[in-house]
Design a protein around this motif. Structure first.
Motif, PDB file in Angstrom:
ATOM      1  N   LEU A  30      21.956  16.832 -15.446  1.00  0.00           N
ATOM      2  CA  LEU A  30      20.512  16.814 -15.721  1.00  0.00           C
ATOM      3  C   LEU A  30      20.224  16.270 -17.117  1.00  0.00           C
ATOM      4  CD1 LEU A  30      19.532  20.237 -14.122  1.00  0.00           C
ATOM      5  CD2 LEU A  30      18.728  17.988 -13.381  1.00  0.00           C
ATOM      6  N   ALA A  31      21.176  16.486 -18.048  1.00  0.00           N
ATOM      7  CA  ALA A  31      20.975  15.991 -19.415  1.00  0.00           C
ATOM      8  C   ALA A  31      21.243  14.486 -19.502  1.00  0.00           C
ATOM      9  CB  ALA A  31      21.897  16.751 -20.377  1.00  0.00           C
ATOM     10  N   ALA A  32      22.176  13.985 -18.698  1.00  0.00           N
ATOM     11  CA  ALA A  32      22.655  12.616 -18.903  1.00  0.00           C
ATOM     12  C   ALA A  32      22.112  11.600 -17.905  1.00  0.00           C
ATOM     13  CB  ALA A  32      24.185  12.607 -18.863  1.00  0.00           C
ATOM     14  N   PHE A  33      21.634  12.047 -16.747  1.00  0.00           N
ATOM     15  CA  PHE A  33      21.248  11.091 -15.696  1.00  0.00           C
ATOM     16  C   PHE A  33      19.745  11.150 -15.412  1.00  0.00           C
ATOM     17  CE2 PHE A  33      25.727  11.608 -15.238  1.00  0.00           C
ATOM     18  CZ  PHE A  33      26.186  10.376 -14.806  1.00  0.00           C
ATOM     19  N   ASP A  34      19.160   9.992 -15.106  1.00  0.00           N
ATOM     20  CA  ASP A  34      17.731   9.942 -14.785  1.00  0.00           C
ATOM     21  C   ASP A  34      17.469  10.656 -13.467  1.00  0.00           C
ATOM     22  OD1 ASP A  34      16.834   7.934 -16.894  1.00  0.00           O
ATOM     23  OD2 ASP A  34      18.508   6.899 -15.929  1.00  0.00           O
ATOM     24  N   THR A  35      18.298  10.356 -12.494  1.00  0.00           N
ATOM     25  CA  THR A  35      18.136  10.945 -11.164  1.00  0.00           C
ATOM     26  C   THR A  35      19.340  11.823 -10.863  1.00  0.00           C
ATOM     27  OG1 THR A  35      16.939   8.989 -10.438  1.00  0.00           O
ATOM     28  CG2 THR A  35      17.829  10.400  -8.710  1.00  0.00           C
ATOM     29  N   VAL A  36      19.053  13.021 -10.387  1.00  0.00           N
ATOM     30  CA  VAL A  36      20.147  13.922 -10.003  1.00  0.00           C
ATOM     31  C   VAL A  36      19.858  14.428  -8.591  1.00  0.00           C
ATOM     32  CG1 VAL A  36      21.376  16.064 -10.544  1.00  0.00           C
ATOM     33  CG2 VAL A  36      20.496  14.623 -12.401  1.00  0.00           C
ATOM     34  N   VAL A  37      20.846  14.278  -7.732  1.00  0.00           N
ATOM     35  CA  VAL A  37      20.727  14.803  -6.373  1.00  0.00           C
ATOM     36  C   VAL A  37      21.700  15.966  -6.250  1.00  0.00           C
ATOM     37  CG1 VAL A  37      20.969  14.285  -3.919  1.00  0.00           C
ATOM     38  CG2 VAL A  37      20.155  12.503  -5.481  1.00  0.00           C
ATOM     39  N   VAL A  38      21.187  17.102  -5.790  1.00  0.00           N
ATOM     40  CA  VAL A  38      22.045  18.276  -5.598  1.00  0.00           C
ATOM     41  C   VAL A  38      22.171  18.538  -4.102  1.00  0.00           C
ATOM     42  CG1 VAL A  38      22.461  20.694  -6.215  1.00  0.00           C
ATOM     43  CG2 VAL A  38      21.064  19.241  -7.726  1.00  0.00           C
ATOM     44  N   LEU A  39      23.377  18.335  -3.583  1.00  0.00           N
ATOM     45  CA  LEU A  39      23.633  18.697  -2.188  1.00  0.00           C
ATOM     46  C   LEU A  39      24.125  20.145  -2.156  1.00  0.00           C
ATOM     47  CD1 LEU A  39      25.284  15.650  -0.359  1.00  0.00           C
ATOM     48  CD2 LEU A  39      22.888  16.193  -0.691  1.00  0.00           C
ATOM     49  N   LYS A  40      23.965  20.782  -1.034  1.00  0.00           N
ATOM     50  CA  LYS A  40      24.328  22.194  -0.817  1.00  0.00           C
ATOM     51  C   LYS A  40      23.709  23.121  -1.873  1.00  0.00           C
ATOM     52  CE  LYS A  40      28.946  20.472   0.286  1.00  0.00           C
ATOM     53  NZ  LYS A  40      30.359  20.703   0.201  1.00  0.00           N
ATOM     54  N   PRO A  41      22.436  22.930  -2.245  1.00  0.00           N
ATOM     55  CA  PRO A  41      21.849  23.778  -3.292  1.00  0.00           C
ATOM     56  C   PRO A  41      21.761  25.237  -2.880  1.00  0.00           C
ATOM     57  CG  PRO A  41      20.126  22.509  -2.218  1.00  0.00           C
ATOM     58  CD  PRO A  41      21.435  22.010  -1.674  1.00  0.00           C
ATOM     59  N   SER A  42      21.820  25.509  -1.562  1.00  0.00           N
ATOM     60  CA  SER A  42      21.735  26.899  -1.105  1.00  0.00           C
ATOM     61  C   SER A  42      22.933  27.717  -1.597  1.00  0.00           C
ATOM     62  CB  SER A  42      21.674  26.940   0.426  1.00  0.00           C
ATOM     63  OG  SER A  42      22.816  26.315   0.968  1.00  0.00           O
ATOM     64  N   ARG A  43      24.012  27.032  -1.994  1.00  0.00           N
ATOM     65  CA  ARG A  43      25.209  27.756  -2.430  1.00  0.00           C
ATOM     66  C   ARG A  43      25.142  28.111  -3.915  1.00  0.00           C
ATOM     67  NH1 ARG A  43      29.974  24.561   0.719  1.00  0.00           N
ATOM     68  NH2 ARG A  43      29.317  25.265   2.788  1.00  0.00           N
ATOM     69  N   GLY A  44      24.031  28.470  -4.436  1.00  0.00           N
ATOM     70  CA  GLY A  44      23.917  28.828  -5.852  1.00  0.00           C
ATOM     71  C   GLY A  44      22.549  28.449  -6.359  1.00  0.00           C
ATOM     72  N   PHE A  45      21.533  28.826  -5.572  1.00  0.00           N
ATOM     73  CA  PHE A  45      20.198  28.319  -5.871  1.00  0.00           C
ATOM     74  C   PHE A  45      19.636  28.887  -7.165  1.00  0.00           C
ATOM     75  CE2 PHE A  45      15.680  27.424  -5.046  1.00  0.00           C
ATOM     76  CZ  PHE A  45      15.828  26.070  -4.918  1.00  0.00           C
ATOM     77  N   ASP A  46      19.972  30.150  -7.483  1.00  0.00           N
ATOM     78  CA  ASP A  46      19.444  30.716  -8.739  1.00  0.00           C
ATOM     79  C   ASP A  46      19.982  29.929  -9.927  1.00  0.00           C
ATOM     80  OD1 ASP A  46      18.011  32.487  -7.325  1.00  0.00           O
ATOM     81  OD2 ASP A  46      19.463  34.128  -7.492  1.00  0.00           O
ATOM     82  N   GLY A  47      21.272  29.548  -9.862  1.00  0.00           N
ATOM     83  CA  GLY A  47      21.882  28.742 -10.928  1.00  0.00           C
ATOM     84  C   GLY A  47      21.219  27.375 -11.028  1.00  0.00           C
ATOM     85  N   VAL A  48      20.869  26.798  -9.881  1.00  0.00           N
ATOM     86  CA  VAL A  48      20.196  25.488  -9.867  1.00  0.00           C
ATOM     87  C   VAL A  48      18.851  25.607 -10.570  1.00  0.00           C
ATOM     88  CG1 VAL A  48      19.142  23.740  -8.373  1.00  0.00           C
ATOM     89  CG2 VAL A  48      21.380  24.700  -7.783  1.00  0.00           C
ATOM     90  N   ARG A  49      18.104  26.653 -10.216  1.00  0.00           N
ATOM     91  CA  ARG A  49      16.784  26.860 -10.849  1.00  0.00           C
ATOM     92  C   ARG A  49      16.923  27.045 -12.355  1.00  0.00           C
ATOM     93  NH1 ARG A  49      13.230  30.227  -6.509  1.00  0.00           N
ATOM     94  NH2 ARG A  49      14.987  31.625  -6.486  1.00  0.00           N
TER      95      ARG A  49
END
Ligand SMILES: C[S@@+](CC[C@H](N)C(=O)[O-])C[C@H]1O[C@@H](n2cnc3c(N)ncnc32)[C@H](O)[C@@H]1O
Length: 222
Positions: A146-165
């Motif tokens: 998120l710090a280094a890339f303009d676009t970030v795609v997160v696959l399988k976000p359900s496996r750690g959604f609080d961390g993603v948020r």
């Protein structure tokens, strides 16, 4: 054979042609690949085998089973949601099949990946100009991406959604994020207010797309 993210109309002509003629078809049990490919299959003329799996180790056994059927039938297809090169069980299965029978020739038939279909649904280009794209799953690399890339795609976000948020909040990119749930499938929806999602995380068939706002692209597109 990649069968795309959910909408049977996003199955390629090549995949459809191949699935119409192949004598044996395998697919991972519990997944969506078989239902996506259903309009192109012919259960009257084809063997259709669900491959059970509870852990990565099961693909060794499944690979041997695939090799046995190929030895008898000549060829077989393995159905994959989206594209076979992206986080797919096809890879361990094919490697195990080749270990069981080194004569087997493996061919990858590309499919439309869920991340591409989700970007189209959102009408958000994945990258423009000189932008850079990162593809990640939940975990330590997400903050860095998120710090280094303009676009970030997160696959399988359900496996750690609080961390993603949390990572989105820390990076100050919450408002750039969109969660696409069940793209091209019944129950499809887009969530941009991630804070409003109940705890426990979204459906497994969800992905998160984080893109810079319009006007933030570098350079020009060819
Ligand atoms: C094991 S990966 C497989 C990716 C797949 N090979 C592809 O090319 O899209 C499974 C993850 O892909 C994403 N995914 C697959 N199909 C999806 C769909 N129809 N809608 C949203 N996300 C999907 C989800 O993040 C899911 O957790």
């Amino acid at each position: 054979v990649g069968v795309g993210p959910g909408d049977p109309e996003l199955v390629t002509v090549k995949a459809a042609r191949l699935l119409a003629r192949v004598p044996v078809v395998f697919y991972p049990e519990g997944g969506l690949a078989r239902s996506i490919a259903a309009p192109y299959l012919n259960p009257g003329r084809q063997e259709l085998h669900a491959l059970p799996w509870r852990s990565a180790a099961d693909w060794e056994v499944n690979g041997r089973r695939i090799a046995e059927r190929i030895a008898e039938a000549g060829e077989a297809a393995f159905l994959v949601e989206g594209d076979p090169t992206l986080y797919s069980n096809f890879v361990p299965a094919a490697r195990a099949a080749v270990r069981a029978d080194p004569e087997i020739v493996v061919e990858y038939v590309p499919g439309i990946p869920a991340l591409v279909a989700a970007a189209a649904l959102l009408r958000r280009p994945l990258v423009r100009g000189d932008q850079r794209l990162a593809l990640v799953t939940p975990g330590e690399g997400l903050g860095e991406a998120l710090a280094a890339f303009d676009t970030v795609v997160v696959l399988k976000p359900s496996r750690g959604f609080d961390g993603v948020r949390r990572a989105l909040r820390r990076a100050g990119r919450e408002r750039e994020a969109a969660l696409v749930v069940r793209c091209g499938l019944p129950g499809q929806r887009v969530v941009t207010d991630l804070a409003g999602l109940p705890p426990g995380g979204p459906d497994y068939f969800s992905l998160l797309l984080v893109t810079r706002p319009d006007g933030a692209a570098g350079g020009t597109d060819a």
